[in-house]
Design a protein around this motif. Structure first.
Motif, PDB file in Angstrom:
ATOM      1  N   THR A 136      -1.678   2.938   4.494  1.00 57.83           N
ATOM      2  CA  THR A 136      -1.546   3.397   3.120  1.00 57.83           C
ATOM      3  C   THR A 136      -2.280   2.427   2.190  1.00 57.83           C
ATOM      4  N   SER A 159       0.806   8.104   3.370  1.00 64.21           N
ATOM      5  CA  SER A 159      -0.499   7.878   3.977  1.00 64.21           C
ATOM      6  C   SER A 159      -1.527   8.912   3.541  1.00 64.21           C
ATOM      7  N   GLY A 179      -4.099   6.275   2.440  1.00 59.40           N
ATOM      8  CA  GLY A 179      -4.669   5.120   3.125  1.00 59.40           C
ATOM      9  C   GLY A 179      -6.178   5.141   3.173  1.00 59.40           C
TER      10      GLY A 179
END
Length: 218
Positions: A136, A159, A179
């Motif tokens: 993330t 994420s 992410g």
């Protein structure tokens, strides 16, 4: 055979699988999982980012290939992306009754988060086998953050938060977004954990050099 301390040890290599971001294209990881299962190759570490985090979590939760396909295809529909956050839109437009801050997004995240909770329930990252971690990005600092514990549903959402389309998520006092903003294919996380063999799935996308409008640019 791997030599250790001058002697031949039949040590099994540690295998890590890294699935990068790629939206729906990440569903192709099912084919990789089928191959590894047929070859009786065990995975020691799963690393997922954005769409890859969903697939890593499904594998870690014990879903077989057919169940993975069903979980994704039955859950995805237009309703997930059709609920606009009118207060956020008003905030972007600068209207007095609007608000757009670190908890805001153009879309309401409720339907998507509910989908993840339907799929993963109360499972935690610590429960997944093999060890599964999520890439993330800290919304406020831009730092790379790896989630290793907590609810799988929250970690998967964190994420893959396509900010500003979706609002960031607050976990333990920190706000997280996709992410991919930091490490689209987090191979180094497998390196740091001393994997002997690292299998990587990455999905490249041709960029539009002359985007027309916000959506194309995004």
């Amino acid at each position: 055979m791997i030599e250790s301390n001058g002697k031949n040890d039949a040590r099994k290599p540690k295998i890590g699988v890294v699935i990068g971001g790629g939206g729906l294209k990440c569903l192709s990881a099912v084919c990789l999982f089928e191959f590894l299962n047929e070859a009786k190759i065990d995975i020691d570490l799963m690393v997922g980012c954005s769409g890859g985090a969903i697939m890593a979590a499904l594998y870690g939760a014990g879903y077989n290939s057919a169940q993975m396909r069903d979980a994704i295809t039955q859950s995805l529909n237009k309703k997930l992306f059709s609920k606009l956050d009118l207060r956020s839109l008003a905030g972007i437009a600068g209207l007095p009754f609007g608000r757009f801050d670190k908890s805001s997004g153009i879309l309401n995240s409720g339907p998507i988060r509910q989908m993840y909770h339907r799929i993963f329930g109360d499972l935690k990252l610590e429960d997944l086998k093999p060890e599964t971690i999520m890439q993330t990005t800290d919304y406020q600092t831009g730092d790379s953050v790896i989630l290793q514990k907590g609810l799988v549903a929250d970690a998967v959402y964190a994420s893959g938060v396509w900010f500003p389309i979706l609002p960031p998520i607050n976990i333990d006092g920190r706000w997280f977004i996709d992410g991919s903003y930091n490490s689209h294919v987090p191979v180094m996380e497998a390196v740091k954990r001393n994997m002997d063999i690292i299998i990587v799935m990455m999905f490249e996308e041709k960029l539009d050099p002359d985007p027309r409008g916000f959506i194309n640019c995004y």
